[in-house]
Design a protein around this motif. Sequence first.
Motif, PDB file in Angstrom:
ATOM      1  N   VAL A  54      68.528   6.435  44.595  1.00 48.36           N
ATOM      2  CA  VAL A  54      68.138   7.177  43.397  1.00 48.36           C
ATOM      3  C   VAL A  54      69.402   7.673  42.713  1.00 48.36           C
ATOM      4  N   GLU A  55      69.522   7.374  41.427  1.00 45.47           N
ATOM      5  CA  GLU A  55      70.696   7.754  40.644  1.00 45.47           C
ATOM      6  C   GLU A  55      70.245   8.511  39.398  1.00 45.47           C
ATOM      7  N   GLU A  56      71.219   9.078  38.676  1.00 47.17           N
ATOM      8  CA  GLU A  56      70.921   9.753  37.416  1.00 47.17           C
ATOM      9  C   GLU A  56      71.646   9.034  36.291  1.00 47.17           C
ATOM     10  N   ASP A  57      70.896   8.709  35.239  1.00 49.98           N
ATOM     11  CA  ASP A  57      71.472   8.051  34.081  1.00 49.98           C
ATOM     12  C   ASP A  57      72.398   9.051  33.387  1.00 49.98           C
ATOM     13  N   PRO A  58      73.685   8.736  33.211  1.00 48.43           N
ATOM     14  CA  PRO A  58      74.621   9.688  32.610  1.00 48.43           C
ATOM     15  C   PRO A  58      74.305  10.022  31.155  1.00 48.43           C
ATOM     16  N   GLU A  59      73.607   9.145  30.463  1.00 49.47           N
ATOM     17  CA  GLU A  59      73.276   9.391  29.058  1.00 49.47           C
ATOM     18  C   GLU A  59      72.005  10.218  28.896  1.00 49.47           C
ATOM     19  N   HIS A  82      70.111  11.524  31.552  1.00 49.79           N
ATOM     20  CA  HIS A  82      69.911  12.413  32.702  1.00 49.79           C
ATOM     21  C   HIS A  82      68.580  12.157  33.402  1.00 49.79           C
ATOM     22  N   SER A  83      67.966  11.015  33.138  1.00 48.55           N
ATOM     23  CA  SER A  83      66.747  10.614  33.833  1.00 48.55           C
ATOM     24  C   SER A  83      67.129  10.050  35.193  1.00 48.55           C
ATOM     25  N   LYS A  84      66.308  10.317  36.185  1.00 45.45           N
ATOM     26  CA  LYS A  84      66.500   9.740  37.519  1.00 45.45           C
ATOM     27  C   LYS A  84      65.918   8.333  37.521  1.00 45.45           C
ATOM     28  N   TYR A  85      66.556   7.442  38.286  1.00 52.23           N
ATOM     29  CA  TYR A  85      66.063   6.069  38.385  1.00 52.23           C
ATOM     30  C   TYR A  85      66.511   5.447  39.696  1.00 52.23           C
ATOM     31  N   ILE A  86      65.856   4.364  40.050  1.00 53.39           N
ATOM     32  CA  ILE A  86      66.283   3.562  41.200  1.00 53.39           C
ATOM     33  C   ILE A  86      66.323   2.111  40.736  1.00 53.39           C
ATOM     34  N   SER A  87      67.329   1.391  41.174  1.00 53.07           N
ATOM     35  CA  SER A  87      67.400  -0.038  40.866  1.00 53.07           C
ATOM     36  C   SER A  87      67.329  -0.810  42.176  1.00 53.07           C
ATOM     37  N   PHE A  88      66.674  -1.962  42.110  1.00 49.93           N
ATOM     38  CA  PHE A  88      66.547  -2.818  43.286  1.00 49.93           C
ATOM     39  C   PHE A  88      66.490  -4.262  42.819  1.00 49.93           C
ATOM     40  N   TYR A  89      66.524  -5.193  43.768  1.00 50.87           N
ATOM     41  CA  TYR A  89      66.668  -6.600  43.434  1.00 50.87           C
ATOM     42  C   TYR A  89      65.606  -7.434  44.131  1.00 50.87           C
ATOM     43  N   ASP A  90      65.042  -8.391  43.392  1.00 52.86           N
ATOM     44  CA  ASP A  90      64.068  -9.288  43.994  1.00 52.86           C
ATOM     45  C   ASP A  90      64.811 -10.369  44.784  1.00 52.86           C
ATOM     46  N   PRO A  91      64.109 -11.261  45.476  1.00 56.29           N
ATOM     47  CA  PRO A  91      64.796 -12.273  46.301  1.00 56.29           C
ATOM     48  C   PRO A  91      65.748 -13.184  45.538  1.00 56.29           C
ATOM     49  N   ASP A  92      65.574 -13.318  44.222  1.00 52.87           N
ATOM     50  CA  ASP A  92      66.486 -14.137  43.426  1.00 52.87           C
ATOM     51  C   ASP A  92      67.607 -13.321  42.797  1.00 52.87           C
ATOM     52  N   GLY A  93      67.674 -12.027  43.120  1.00 54.61           N
ATOM     53  CA  GLY A  93      68.727 -11.174  42.578  1.00 54.61           C
ATOM     54  C   GLY A  93      68.409 -10.579  41.221  1.00 54.61           C
ATOM     55  N   ILE A  94      67.169 -10.734  40.749  1.00 55.84           N
ATOM     56  CA  ILE A  94      66.793 -10.156  39.462  1.00 55.84           C
ATOM     57  C   ILE A  94      66.678  -8.646  39.636  1.00 55.84           C
ATOM     58  N   ALA A  95      67.378  -7.917  38.794  1.00 51.17           N
ATOM     59  CA  ALA A  95      67.428  -6.453  38.917  1.00 51.17           C
ATOM     60  C   ALA A  95      66.227  -5.807  38.240  1.00 51.17           C
ATOM     61  N   TRP A  96      65.631  -4.869  38.958  1.00 51.42           N
ATOM     62  CA  TRP A  96      64.536  -4.047  38.455  1.00 51.42           C
ATOM     63  C   TRP A  96      64.969  -2.605  38.500  1.00 51.42           C
ATOM     64  N   GLU A  97      64.500  -1.804  37.563  1.00 56.81           N
ATOM     65  CA  GLU A  97      64.752  -0.362  37.581  1.00 56.81           C
ATOM     66  C   GLU A  97      63.436   0.360  37.376  1.00 56.81           C
ATOM     67  N   LEU A  98      63.285   1.469  38.062  1.00 57.21           N
ATOM     68  CA  LEU A  98      62.166   2.370  37.827  1.00 57.21           C
ATOM     69  C   LEU A  98      62.765   3.676  37.349  1.00 57.21           C
ATOM     70  N   TYR A  99      62.422   4.085  36.136  1.00 60.35           N
ATOM     71  CA  TYR A  99      62.935   5.311  35.517  1.00 60.35           C
ATOM     72  C   TYR A  99      61.857   6.382  35.539  1.00 60.35           C
ATOM     73  N   ALA A 100      62.222   7.584  35.967  1.00 61.84           N
ATOM     74  CA  ALA A 100      61.291   8.713  35.925  1.00 61.84           C
ATOM     75  C   ALA A 100      61.398   9.360  34.553  1.00 61.84           C
ATOM     76  N   ILE A 101      60.452   9.031  33.705  1.00 58.84           N
ATOM     77  CA  ILE A 101      60.430   9.565  32.349  1.00 58.84           C
ATOM     78  C   ILE A 101      59.063  10.198  32.142  1.00 58.84           C
ATOM     79  N   SER A 102      59.035  11.477  31.959  1.00 57.20           N
ATOM     80  CA  SER A 102      57.766  12.176  31.773  1.00 57.20           C
ATOM     81  C   SER A 102      57.159  11.825  30.422  1.00 57.20           C
ATOM     82  N   THR A 103      55.862  11.522  30.466  1.00 57.31           N
ATOM     83  CA  THR A 103      55.157  11.228  29.220  1.00 57.31           C
ATOM     84  C   THR A 103      54.396  12.456  28.745  1.00 57.31           C
ATOM     85  N   ARG A 104      54.513  13.546  29.495  1.00 62.60           N
ATOM     86  CA  ARG A 104      53.844  14.789  29.084  1.00 62.60           C
ATOM     87  C   ARG A 104      54.591  15.421  27.938  1.00 62.60           C
TER      88      ARG A 104
END
Length: 134
Positions: free
Chosen positions: A102-107, A109-131
């Motif tokens: 889990v990292e923080e986007d410097p621009e 300040h949202s928290k996110y995690i990045s991970f990779y599928d078996p072919d190395g394709i990068a995915w990110e999940l960003y915690a962005i409140s929609t409230r």
Amino acid sequence: MKLNANGLSHLGLRVTNLARAKRFYVDTLGCQLVRETDGAVLVNMYGMLMALYGADTSTSSVDHFDPFRVGLDHLALTVEDSSYLEDMKRELDAAGVHNNGVEEDPETHSKYISFYDPDGIAWELYAISTRPSV
């Protein structure tokens, strides 16, 4: 001309090993299997349809995903609760999936995690409140 679209219909990814990609997206990430055809698997990923296509006769046997070539760099989805990211990290680690924690986007300040599928394709999940903010 002005593009007039209503949103994303689906995403298609070409993968080197369709069975391995299906296991990753369905078994590891928990995506819902929608349909399988010869050479393709359709999954529901967090409400977004994604088609996984196996290698084709014109695909080089040494081809691999490279985020530095022109084309796809990464894919990012949003989650509403940042605590989900820590849970996701534990689950990715347990499944042996390469991730950057889990990292923080410097621009933003949202928290996110990045991970990779078996072919190395990068995915990110960003915690962005929609409230709405009060």
